[in-house]
Design an enzyme around this catalytic site. Structure first.
Site, PDB file in Angstrom:
ATOM      1  CB  SER A  73      75.308  88.366 -48.342  1.00  0.00           C
ATOM      2  OG  SER A  73      75.617  89.384 -48.928  1.00  0.00           O
ATOM      3  CE1 TYR A  90      79.863  86.277 -48.962  1.00  0.00           C
ATOM      4  CE2 TYR A  90      78.707  88.066 -50.062  1.00  0.00           C
ATOM      5  CZ  TYR A  90      79.048  87.057 -48.925  1.00  0.00           C
ATOM      6  OH  TYR A  90      78.471  87.272 -47.596  1.00  0.00           O
TER       7      TYR A  90
END
Length: 220
Positions: free
Chosen positions: A38, A51
């Protein structure tokens, strides 16, 4: 802390465990390793510390494996998708559960400093961002196929619109501009934490009283 540990277990240790299990076969066959990571692992998206930290660990692991496995003929690629809608994040019940779990896990003093309205706004912003994400994951699938079949796969692939521009701004623009770009792109907070709002209100009240006192002194 449970959020940080949970993200690390899934995104980092889970990927590491699977990769390690298959490494003997990959070295023998001169295979390929392709990870889905990501942009949050490279860029400081607001409210995504747990995250993002897990994805940052994954990105560094993947980049290191690329160097270490090159003598074995194993090629390693990372795919960095833009925002896509998944079944869970488009579910209103999911966000309500996340909100309730967050409230239950926050110490009362911390909740008092931030305010429940601040937490509600954050939840609503995440839910709105997720609902606007692209439901068609075809660009990600096509990128995976390309990384698997290309004679000379790239080290990194940007899957979806806007990711290349995001990395260009992050890499070449001043930090103040890239930071503002992320704030405008992602979670656009309007509320300040409750403690800061109270502090600001007290300062304004004090300033107002000082102005009134000065006006009275001038009249005298």
């Amino acid at each position: 802390m449970s959020n940080f540990r949970g993200c690390m277990e899934v995104n980092f240790f889970g990927t590491l465990s699977v990769t390690k299990s298959f490494l003997p076969l990959l070295r023998q066959a001169k295979g390929r390793i392709i990870t889905i990571s990501s942009p949050a692992g490279d860029q400081p998206f607001p409210c995504l510390a747990a995250y993002g930290a897990s994805k940052a660990a994954l990105n560094l692991l993947t980049d290191t494996l690329r160097h270490e496995l090159e003598p074995w003929g194993v090629q390693v690629s990372t795919i960095l998708p833009s925002s896509y809608r998944t079944g869970r994040t488009s579910n209103h019940t999911y966000w309500d559960q996340q909100y309730k779990q967050l409230l239950q896990g926050l110490p009362p003093a911390l909740l008092e400093e931030y305010g429940e309205d601040y937490v509600i706004e954050t939840k609503d912003l995440f839910q709105s961002f997720a609902s606007q994400a692209n439901p068609d994951v075809t660009p990600v699938i096509d990128t995976i196929v390309q990384a698997l079949l290309a004679p000379q796969p790239q080290a990194r692939y940007y899957a979806g619109p806007g990711v290349g521009l995001m990395y260009f701004i992050h890499s070449y623009f001043p930090f103040s501009i890239s930071n503002r770009f992320l704030q405008k792109l992602f979670v656009k907070k309007k509320l300040m934490p409750r403690a800061l709002r109270k502090q600001s209100g007290l300062e304004l009240h004090s300033l107002h009283n000082n102005n009134n006192n000065e006006e009275k002194s001038e009249k005298l």
